[in-house]
Design a protein around this motif. Structure first.
Motif, PDB file in Angstrom:
ATOM      1  N   GLY A   1      18.360 -57.325 -22.581  1.00 25.30           N
ATOM      2  CA  GLY A   1      17.258 -56.587 -23.199  1.00 25.30           C
ATOM      3  C   GLY A   1      17.003 -57.098 -24.593  1.00 25.30           C
ATOM      4  O   GLY A   1      17.790 -57.884 -25.148  1.00 25.30           O
ATOM      5  N   THR A   2      15.887 -56.701 -25.153  1.00 27.23           N
ATOM      6  CA  THR A   2      15.622 -57.026 -26.546  1.00 27.23           C
ATOM      7  C   THR A   2      14.953 -55.797 -27.175  1.00 27.23           C
ATOM      8  O   THR A   2      14.839 -54.761 -26.507  1.00 27.23           O
ATOM      9  N   GLY A   3      14.568 -55.888 -28.449  1.00 30.47           N
ATOM     10  CA  GLY A   3      14.043 -54.688 -29.096  1.00 30.47           C
ATOM     11  C   GLY A   3      12.804 -54.969 -29.916  1.00 30.47           C
ATOM     12  O   GLY A   3      12.613 -56.086 -30.428  1.00 30.47           O
ATOM     13  N   ARG A   4      11.948 -53.982 -30.022  1.00 31.62           N
ATOM     14  CA  ARG A   4      10.738 -54.097 -30.830  1.00 31.62           C
ATOM     15  C   ARG A   4      10.557 -52.825 -31.646  1.00 31.62           C
ATOM     16  O   ARG A   4      11.013 -51.755 -31.238  1.00 31.62           O
ATOM     17  N   PHE A   5       9.896 -52.946 -32.812  1.00 38.77           N
ATOM     18  CA  PHE A   5       9.521 -51.728 -33.521  1.00 38.77           C
ATOM     19  C   PHE A   5       8.016 -51.747 -33.782  1.00 38.77           C
ATOM     20  O   PHE A   5       7.403 -52.827 -33.885  1.00 38.77           O
TER      21      PHE A   5
ATOM     22  N   ILE B   1       4.970 -63.729 -27.470  1.00 39.98           N
ATOM     23  CA  ILE B   1       5.053 -64.785 -28.487  1.00 39.98           C
ATOM     24  C   ILE B   1       6.481 -65.233 -28.796  1.00 39.98           C
ATOM     25  O   ILE B   1       6.693 -66.341 -29.259  1.00 39.98           O
ATOM     26  N   HIS B   2       7.480 -64.368 -28.547  1.00 41.94           N
ATOM     27  CA  HIS B   2       8.869 -64.773 -28.814  1.00 41.94           C
ATOM     28  C   HIS B   2       9.558 -65.324 -27.564  1.00 41.94           C
ATOM     29  O   HIS B   2      10.773 -65.523 -27.575  1.00 41.94           O
ATOM     30  N   PHE B   3       8.784 -65.540 -26.488  1.00 40.43           N
ATOM     31  CA  PHE B   3       9.379 -66.109 -25.265  1.00 40.43           C
ATOM     32  C   PHE B   3      10.275 -67.278 -25.659  1.00 40.43           C
ATOM     33  O   PHE B   3       9.914 -68.107 -26.507  1.00 40.43           O
ATOM     34  N   CYS B   4      11.453 -67.345 -25.019  1.00 42.21           N
ATOM     35  CA  CYS B   4      12.479 -68.310 -25.418  1.00 42.21           C
ATOM     36  C   CYS B   4      11.930 -69.723 -25.656  1.00 42.21           C
ATOM     37  O   CYS B   4      11.419 -70.363 -24.737  1.00 42.21           O
ATOM     38  N   LEU B   5      12.083 -70.196 -26.871  1.00 42.86           N
ATOM     39  CA  LEU B   5      11.618 -71.542 -27.223  1.00 42.86           C
ATOM     40  C   LEU B   5      12.433 -72.603 -26.478  1.00 42.86           C
ATOM     41  O   LEU B   5      11.943 -73.684 -26.183  1.00 42.86           O
TER      42      LEU B   5
HETATM   43  C1  HEM Z   1      20.165 -69.095 -20.546  1.00 42.20           C
HETATM   44  C2  HEM Z   1      20.026 -69.285 -21.822  1.00 42.20           C
HETATM   45  C3  HEM Z   1      19.047 -68.530 -22.684  1.00 42.20           C
HETATM   46  C4  HEM Z   1      18.574 -67.241 -22.566  1.00 42.20           C
HETATM   47  C5  HEM Z   1      18.930 -66.228 -21.505  1.00 42.20           C
HETATM   48  C6  HEM Z   1      17.667 -67.035 -23.684  1.00 42.20           C
HETATM   49  C7  HEM Z   1      16.951 -65.858 -23.891  1.00 42.20           C
HETATM   50  C8  HEM Z   1      16.045 -65.673 -24.906  1.00 42.20           C
HETATM   51  C9  HEM Z   1      15.241 -64.489 -25.082  1.00 42.20           C
HETATM   52  C10 HEM Z   1      15.277 -63.251 -24.204  1.00 42.20           C
HETATM   53  C11 HEM Z   1      14.460 -64.682 -26.178  1.00 42.20           C
HETATM   54  C12 HEM Z   1      13.420 -63.715 -26.726  1.00 42.20           C
HETATM   55  C13 HEM Z   1      14.032 -62.655 -27.609  1.00 42.20           C
HETATM   56  C14 HEM Z   1      13.030 -61.597 -27.994  1.00 42.20           C
HETATM   57  O1  HEM Z   1      11.898 -61.554 -27.495  1.00 42.20           O
HETATM   58  O2  HEM Z   1      13.395 -60.750 -28.827  1.00 42.20           O
HETATM   59  C15 HEM Z   1      14.784 -65.987 -26.718  1.00 42.20           C
HETATM   60  C16 HEM Z   1      14.215 -66.531 -27.856  1.00 42.20           C
HETATM   61  C17 HEM Z   1      14.584 -67.758 -28.374  1.00 42.20           C
HETATM   62  N1  HEM Z   1      15.420 -68.690 -27.803  1.00 42.20           N
HETATM   63 FE1  HEM Z   1      16.415 -68.495 -26.071  1.00 42.20          FE
HETATM   64  N2  HEM Z   1      17.633 -68.163 -24.454  1.00 42.20           N
HETATM   65  C18 HEM Z   1      18.439 -69.108 -23.874  1.00 42.20           C
HETATM   66  C19 HEM Z   1      18.661 -70.396 -24.312  1.00 42.20           C
HETATM   67  C20 HEM Z   1      18.110 -70.953 -25.439  1.00 42.20           C
HETATM   68  C21 HEM Z   1      18.337 -72.311 -25.887  1.00 42.20           C
HETATM   69  C22 HEM Z   1      19.190 -73.369 -25.174  1.00 42.20           C
HETATM   70  C23 HEM Z   1      17.692 -72.452 -27.078  1.00 42.20           C
HETATM   71  C24 HEM Z   1      17.677 -73.674 -27.967  1.00 42.20           C
HETATM   72  C25 HEM Z   1      16.844 -74.591 -27.958  1.00 42.20           C
HETATM   73  C26 HEM Z   1      17.010 -71.187 -27.355  1.00 42.20           C
HETATM   74  C27 HEM Z   1      16.227 -70.928 -28.456  1.00 42.20           C
HETATM   75  C28 HEM Z   1      15.499 -69.778 -28.653  1.00 42.20           C
HETATM   76  C29 HEM Z   1      14.686 -69.540 -29.826  1.00 42.20           C
HETATM   77  C30 HEM Z   1      14.523 -70.489 -31.034  1.00 42.20           C
HETATM   78  C31 HEM Z   1      14.099 -68.272 -29.647  1.00 42.20           C
HETATM   79  C32 HEM Z   1      13.148 -67.563 -30.600  1.00 42.20           C
HETATM   80  C33 HEM Z   1      11.730 -67.848 -30.198  1.00 42.20           C
HETATM   81  C34 HEM Z   1      10.728 -67.075 -31.014  1.00 42.20           C
HETATM   82  O3  HEM Z   1      11.070 -66.018 -31.554  1.00 42.20           O
HETATM   83  O4  HEM Z   1       9.570 -67.518 -31.097  1.00 42.20           O
HETATM   84  N3  HEM Z   1      17.294 -70.317 -26.339  1.00 42.20           N
HETATM   85  N4  HEM Z   1      15.739 -66.584 -25.911  1.00 42.20           N
END
Ligand code: HEM
Length: 406
Positions: free
Chosen positions: A291-295, A350-354
């Motif tokens: 899960g994640t959180g928003r305000f 917009i915060h979908f995992c980069l």
């Molecule tokens: C299975 C592995 C991963 C999962 C389950 C995952 C999951 C997530 C989720 C759920 C978010 C969104 C958080 C939110 O909306 O509050 C996120 C954001 C992010 N993830 Fe991942 N992540 C994984 C791997 C990675 C990897 C390998 C990287 C490195 C390149 C990465 C970099 C980021 C970054 C930089 C954000 C922020 C994006 C933004 O706020 O625009 N993640 N991740």
């Protein structure tokens, strides 16, 4: 006029107690049957796919990541926590969109694919150490060490420095230990060392470009706009923070699940083309980020309910991944199934995992290689799970046995 959320008669749930995963999912079913919202000790919770997606895609809801430190009363000029507030994970609006636009080209599937041979080499090397024994403890032997070399290779840091990165990651993750007052000096020290290291690398890449993320970021430009050195250093920190523990725990969750479905493990070994679906289905069924959180950044009306400015809402990704309105037979685990919707463990909006493309490549390569080299896989004893209160969750110990010598 919309009713204030604080006045509604809602189901109450407390996820901060030690429920196992099946109990949590049963609780979500109960909640969904009564209302689309639930009250929790910290705020509210949504667990229907439709609502989780709508909130994550609505820009008036801001990331709650910046609140961890504010709630602990920790901030200060130039501190690691102020830097966190400026990170891609917590920025909102145009400053966030600008960063995403500039860095997008460095995180495409094609960029991730370039690292696949290196990923196979790293996992292969880890498996070589125990393949002849027919036994391993996957968390310590594979999941823990796997992501650091990948992040280092991505950034362009040499093998000699893997240990340093691993140490910094361990120290910085203390942010999630719920003991910030005591852990702060160690966290600050590691963050400063990482920043200095990356800053020196950026300077070096400016004069000597290489085939790595930092060089791509130096070159990256959107309509004449470029990242500053500080922004690149911040992004490297965010990648280490967001890409390490998530991947470790997801790999352990995925293998734990497949070990309990031996026929699907065998299929995966025989058919490498199943790896992408195996990753999506294991992430849907057992995601490491639940899960994640928003305000609410302003007063928001949603489904005729008023959420006053500042209201916290937990968006349950695991709830969304099991919503019977979205998925046919959500409790059936099947890596050959074509699912109706994308799984939610990478978030939405917009915060979908980069790093989703990179994480997908890491998991696909690891799962196929492990399935091939660990035939007849079985759990060897019992899986020890992290407490359900831990944010990034998975097995603490995953003892396995398999046919040796592959
Ligand atoms: C299975 C592995 C991963 C999962 C389950 C995952 C999951 C997530 C989720 C759920 C978010 C969104 C958080 C939110 O909306 O509050 C996120 C954001 C992010 N993830 Fe991942 N992540 C994984 C791997 C990675 C990897 C390998 C990287 C490195 C390149 C990465 C970099 C980021 C970054 C930089 C954000 C922020 C994006 C933004 O706020 O625009 N993640 N991740």
């Amino acid at each position: 006029m919309a009713t204030s959320v604080h006045e509604l008669d809602l189901p109450e749930i407390d996820l901060d107690i030690d429920l196992d995963r099946d109990q949590v999912l049963a609780l979500f079913d109960e909640v969904r049957a009564r209302h689309w919202l639930a009250r929790t000790p910290l705020g509210y919770l949504v667990c229907r796919h439709e609502d989780v997606t709508a909130i994550l895609r609505d820009r008036r809801w801001h990331s709650a990541a910046s609140m961890i430190t504010e709630m602990a009363g920790l901030s200060g000029e130039g501190s690691v926590f102020d830097r966190q507030r400026e990170s891609i994970l917590t920025l909102e609006g145009e400053p966030h969109a600008r960063l995403r636009r500039i860095v997008a080209g460095a995180f495409t599937p094609k960029q991730a694919d370039k690292l696949r041979p290196f990923m196979r080499e790293v996992v292969g090397g880890l498996v070589d150490a125990f393949a002849s024994e027919g036994r391993c403890e996957l968390v310590a032997d594979v999941c823990e060490p796997y992501p650091i070399p990948i992040v280092c290779e991505l950034l362009g840091a040499p093998k000699a420095d893997w240990k340093l990165f691993s140490h910094w990651a361990t120290e910085i993750f203390k942010i999630f230990n719920n003991d910030l007052l005591n852990d702060m000096p160690a966290i600050e020290k590691a963050s400063n060392e990482l920043d200095d290291y990356v800053r020196a690398m950026v300077e070096q890449r400016r004069s000597q470009p290489a085939d790595d993320l930092l060089t791509d970021l130096i070159a990256a430009e959107e309509a004449g706009d470029k990242l500053s050195t500080d922004e690149m250093v911040g992004l490297a920190g965010a990648v280490l923070m967001a890409g390490t523990d998530t991947t470790r725990n997801q790999l352990a969750c995925s293998v734990a699940l497949l070990a309990q479905h031996p026929e699907q493990w065998k299929l995966l070994a025989e058919q490498p083309e199943l790896a992408p679906r195996a990753v999506e289905e294991t992430m849907r069924y057992l995601g490491s980020v639940r899960g994640t959180g928003r305000f609410a950044s302003e007063d928001i009306e949603f489904h005729d309910v008023l959420f006053p400015k500042g209201t916290l809402v937990a968006t349950s990704l695991s709830g969304a991944n099991y919503d019977p309105e979205t998925w046919q037979a959500p409790t059936v685990f099947d890596i050959t199934a074509i699912r109706e919707s994308p799984q939610m463990t990478f978030g939405s909006g917009i915060h979908f995992c980069l790093g989703a493309n990179l994480a997908r490549a890491e998991l696909q390569e690891a799962l196929h290689l492990l399935a091939r080299r660990m035939p007849n896989l079985a759990i060897d004893g019992a899986i020890e799970w992290k407490p359900s209160t831990v944010g990034i969750w998975g097995p603490a110990r995953l003892p396995l046995r398999f046919d040796p010598g592959h």
